[in-house]
Design a protein around this motif. Structure first.
Motif, mmCIF file in Angstrom:
data_model
loop_
_atom_site.group_PDB
_atom_site.id
_atom_site.type_symbol
_atom_site.label_atom_id
_atom_site.label_comp_id
_atom_site.label_asym_id
_atom_site.label_seq_id
_atom_site.Cartn_x
_atom_site.Cartn_y
_atom_site.Cartn_z
ATOM 1 N N ALA A 1 -37.330 53.620 -5.336
ATOM 2 C CA ALA A 1 -36.842 52.873 -6.208
ATOM 3 C C ALA A 1 -37.303 53.435 -7.925
ATOM 4 N N THR A 2 -38.656 53.962 -7.739
ATOM 5 C CA THR A 2 -39.148 54.648 -8.970
ATOM 6 C C THR A 2 -39.033 55.990 -9.176
ATOM 7 N N ASN A 3 -38.592 56.555 -8.051
ATOM 8 C CA ASN A 3 -38.474 58.306 -8.191
ATOM 9 C C ASN A 3 -39.792 58.832 -8.037
ATOM 10 N N ASN A 4 -40.835 58.052 -7.534
ATOM 11 C CA ASN A 4 -42.082 58.693 -7.202
ATOM 12 C C ASN A 4 -41.992 59.287 -5.726
ATOM 13 N N LEU A 5 -41.463 60.680 -5.688
ATOM 14 C CA LEU A 5 -41.576 61.156 -4.303
ATOM 15 C C LEU A 5 -42.789 61.648 -3.911
#
Length: 116
Positions: free
Chosen positions: A60-64
């Motif tokens: 959801a936050t693109n914090n891969l």
């Protein structure tokens, strides 16, 4: 009441790719299921619940960078690893090669890595 499943889509970050290693053999889900513990410890349940929340938050936050931790598992990968000798080496190879996270796909034998 436990009689209905609730689900929704989670949008994957733009550019994310899933690399799947699919061995040339199959695993019967019933065989893999027999390896699972009949009862789960509270600590293992809490561990996996936290990882699920982190997985959704990572997408959801693109914090891969969170995917490495989010794809850790205490409920089925350790029990199924003896059936899938390739599991731990493939996960490690994927992470060493730059994947954000990797895990057993379902009951196996496929392993999925998240890249991009």
């Amino acid at each position: 009441n436990g009689k209905r499943w609730w689900s929704d889509r989670v949008t994957l970050p733009h550019g994310m790719m899933c690399v799947v290693f699919a061995p040339d053999h199959v695993t019967e889900t019933s065989e893999a299921r027999e390896l699972l513990k009949k009862k789960v410890s509270v600590s293992d349940a809490v561990f996996n619940c936290g990882r699920v929340g982190l997985l959704v938050a990572a997408f959801a936050t693109n914090n891969l960078s969170w995917l490495r931790t989010a794809t850790e598992d205490a409920l089925h990968q350790p029990q199924r690893a003896p059936l899938h000798k390739h599991l731990k080496p493939l996960i490690q190879a994927a992470l060493d090669s730059g994947a954000h996270g990797a895990c057993l796909s379902g009951a196996g034998p496929a392993v999925i890595a998240f890249t991009g």
